[in-house]
Design a protein around this motif. Structure first.
Motif, PDB file in Angstrom:
ATOM      1  N   GLY A  77       0.882  -1.032  -0.158  1.00  8.11           N
ATOM      2  CA  GLY A  77       0.178  -0.042   0.224  1.00  8.11           C
ATOM      3  C   GLY A  77       0.874   1.379   0.062  1.00  8.11           C
ATOM      4  O   GLY A  77       0.188   2.404  -0.142  1.00  8.11           O
ATOM      5  N   GLU A  78       2.020   1.154   0.271  1.00 14.03           N
ATOM      6  CA  GLU A  78       3.037   2.322   0.191  1.00 14.03           C
ATOM      7  C   GLU A  78       3.263   3.000  -1.349  1.00 14.03           C
ATOM      8  O   GLU A  78       3.422   2.085  -2.215  1.00 14.03           O
ATOM      9  N   SER A  79       3.492   4.219  -1.222  1.00 16.29           N
ATOM     10  CA  SER A  79       4.069   4.836  -2.453  1.00 16.29           C
ATOM     11  C   SER A  79       5.304   5.198  -2.744  1.00 16.29           C
ATOM     12  O   SER A  79       5.877   5.767  -1.506  1.00 16.29           O
ATOM     13  N   ILE A  80       5.832   5.193  -3.617  1.00 21.82           N
ATOM     14  CA  ILE A  80       7.545   5.496  -3.777  1.00 21.82           C
ATOM     15  C   ILE A  80       7.515   6.304  -5.026  1.00 21.82           C
ATOM     16  O   ILE A  80       6.962   6.038  -6.071  1.00 21.82           O
ATOM     17  N   LEU A  81       8.298   7.185  -4.896  1.00 20.04           N
ATOM     18  CA  LEU A  81       8.632   8.241  -5.806  1.00 20.04           C
ATOM     19  C   LEU A  81      10.086   8.286  -6.052  1.00 20.04           C
ATOM     20  O   LEU A  81      11.141   8.334  -5.162  1.00 20.04           O
ATOM     21  N   ALA A  82      10.739   7.967  -7.284  1.00 15.54           N
ATOM     22  CA  ALA A  82      11.996   7.944  -7.738  1.00 15.54           C
ATOM     23  C   ALA A  82      12.030   9.060  -8.869  1.00 15.54           C
ATOM     24  O   ALA A  82      11.345   9.506  -9.592  1.00 15.54           O
ATOM     25  N   VAL A  83      13.253   9.789  -8.579  1.00 14.87           N
ATOM     26  CA  VAL A  83      13.361  11.147  -9.254  1.00 14.87           C
ATOM     27  C   VAL A  83      14.459  10.742 -10.525  1.00 14.87           C
ATOM     28  O   VAL A  83      15.532  10.164 -10.039  1.00 14.87           O
ATOM     29  N   HIS A  84      14.020  10.898 -11.676  1.00 15.68           N
ATOM     30  CA  HIS A  84      14.945  10.721 -12.936  1.00 15.68           C
ATOM     31  C   HIS A  84      15.750  12.080 -12.822  1.00 15.68           C
ATOM     32  O   HIS A  84      15.286  13.040 -13.311  1.00 15.68           O
ATOM     33  N   SER A  85      17.066  11.912 -12.468  1.00 18.64           N
ATOM     34  CA  SER A  85      17.825  13.059 -12.581  1.00 18.64           C
ATOM     35  C   SER A  85      18.409  13.522 -13.928  1.00 18.64           C
ATOM     36  O   SER A  85      19.652  14.291 -13.922  1.00 18.64           O
ATOM     37  N   GLY A  86      18.003  12.964 -14.806  1.00 15.05           N
ATOM     38  CA  GLY A  86      18.521  13.290 -16.264  1.00 15.05           C
ATOM     39  C   GLY A  86      19.704  12.650 -16.732  1.00 15.05           C
ATOM     40  O   GLY A  86      20.028  11.530 -16.442  1.00 15.05           O
ATOM     41  N   GLY A  87      20.738  13.282 -17.206  1.00 12.77           N
ATOM     42  CA  GLY A  87      22.089  12.684 -17.613  1.00 12.77           C
ATOM     43  C   GLY A  87      22.102  11.956 -18.638  1.00 12.77           C
ATOM     44  O   GLY A  87      23.080  10.951 -18.610  1.00 12.77           O
ATOM     45  N   ILE A  88      21.161  11.719 -19.435  1.00  8.78           N
ATOM     46  CA  ILE A  88      20.976  10.554 -20.556  1.00  8.78           C
ATOM     47  C   ILE A  88      22.228  10.732 -21.506  1.00  8.78           C
ATOM     48  O   ILE A  88      22.615   9.746 -22.235  1.00  8.78           O
ATOM     49  N   TRP A  89      22.873  11.988 -21.677  1.00  9.03           N
ATOM     50  CA  TRP A  89      24.068  12.083 -22.601  1.00  9.03           C
ATOM     51  C   TRP A  89      25.178  11.181 -22.019  1.00  9.03           C
ATOM     52  O   TRP A  89      26.063  10.857 -22.540  1.00  9.03           O
ATOM     53  N   GLY A  90      25.049  10.719 -20.703  1.00  4.50           N
ATOM     54  CA  GLY A  90      26.038   9.675 -20.094  1.00  4.50           C
ATOM     55  C   GLY A  90      26.265   8.157 -20.881  1.00  4.50           C
ATOM     56  O   GLY A  90      27.191   7.453 -20.793  1.00  4.50           O
ATOM     57  N   LEU A  91      24.914   8.268 -21.718  1.00  6.29           N
ATOM     58  CA  LEU A  91      24.946   6.885 -22.506  1.00  6.29           C
ATOM     59  C   LEU A  91      26.050   6.791 -23.646  1.00  6.29           C
ATOM     60  O   LEU A  91      26.439   5.777 -24.067  1.00  6.29           O
ATOM     61  N   LEU A  92      26.409   8.416 -23.931  1.00 11.28           N
ATOM     62  CA  LEU A  92      27.481   8.401 -24.893  1.00 11.28           C
ATOM     63  C   LEU A  92      28.834   7.555 -24.453  1.00 11.28           C
ATOM     64  O   LEU A  92      29.352   7.102 -25.426  1.00 11.28           O
TER      65      LEU A  92
END
Length: 295
Positions: free
Chosen positions: A274-289
């Motif tokens: 029943g608990e709720s969880i929020l995760a923040v997507h902190s960006g940084g997708i260019w790190g995939l390069l």
């Protein structure tokens, strides 16, 4: 020029059989959608540093990072957008890669330095820019009280309250800001920090330095996958599966490790039904390069 971006960072629910079995409601704050390059916590950490530079009539942003630093790229893009000159002091020997190409394309001058000298960033700043009255020092990753202030504003934007809040940690600035925001709003949300560096126990002290009040939080140091910028098959497989199932792009340096922690802790029964969880997507997708060969 007003230093601001029109924030677009919705909250999306992540549907998964594991979460259904555990009776959990899991969401992700899409800070990766704020800007194509100045995304996630990169913008939040830079916002008040740029305002400070403007207020002090500083026109030259000097900052630091590795050869694949999302912070360097975000600073270069922000400088171009808001009319600053920028210099990036890069850790290690001179190299050419996609990230640094984009930094240069946005007008950033790059200075490479050996790893030993890089340890003392104020000394490096003074070495090159002590005589430049228009230069301002911006620490690696935007680590600063101003950075924490920007990150605290995440809490202002939330559409509902959550039992748990997860964030990846590199310098601790984003985590401290979010904790401050939770405390300022007098929420009962439990904060979870996931260091992406090996032996990340020191992160508790780094986070605490930027807290406005002493607040308890959980530190999960076992999800570093070998250290900063390190990964393994288990993490890569998780990222492939997550992206294919959700359509949300993540990378192995920060958000991938943090989300792996959420899934792993859920599988271990760490949360109550029943608990709720929020995760923040902190960006940084260019790190995939810099990680293409891992996939």
């Amino acid at each position: 020029m007003e230093i601001d971006l029109e924030i677009y960072s919705p909250v999306h629910q992540i549907k998964n059989k594991l979460f259904d079995e555990q009776g959990l409601n899991v969401f992700i704050k899409r800070d990766d959608l704020i800007h194509p390059i100045i995304s996630g916590n990169k913008w939040r950490k830079l916002k008040y540093l740029l305002k400070k530079a403007q207020a002090e009539n500083k026109t030259h942003l000097v900052t630091f990072g590795g050869a694949y630093s999302n912070h360097l790229l975000a600073t270069a893009a922000a400088a171009a957008k808001f009319g600053f000159k920028s210099t990036g002091i890069v850790r290690g020997e001179p190299v050419n890669n996609d990230t640094l190409f984009l930094c240069r394309l946005h007008g950033m001058e790059l200075l490479f330095t050996d790893r030993e000298s890089y340890r003392d960033k104020p000394a490096l700043f003074n070495k090159y820019f002590a005589d430049d009255p228009e230069a301002i020092f911006i620490d690696e990753g935007g680590a600063s009280p101003e950075g924490a202030r920007g990150c605290s504003e995440i809490i202002d934007e939330l559409p509902q309250r959550y039992d748990h809040f997860f964030c990846a940690c590199g310098t601790g600035t984003t985590a401290a800001g979010i904790i401050n925001g939770i405390h300022q709003h007098k929420l009962k949300t439990r904060f979870h920090a996931v260091p992406v560096l090996k032996n990340g126990g020191f992160m508790r002290d780094e986070i605490s330095k930027l807290l406005t009040d002493a607040v308890n939080f959980e530190l999960h140091i076992e999800y570093h996958f070998g250290g900063y910028g390190k990964t393994d098959k288990q993490l890569i497989d998780f990222i492939k599966q997550f992206v294919a199932q959700t359509g949300i792009l993540i990378e192995p340096v920060y958000t991938g490790k943090m989300l792996f922690a959420v899934y792993n802790l859920a599988a271990k029964g760490h949360f109550k039904p029943g608990e709720s969880i929020l995760a923040v997507h902190s960006g940084g997708i260019w790190g995939l390069l810099g990680m293409r060969d891992k996939f």
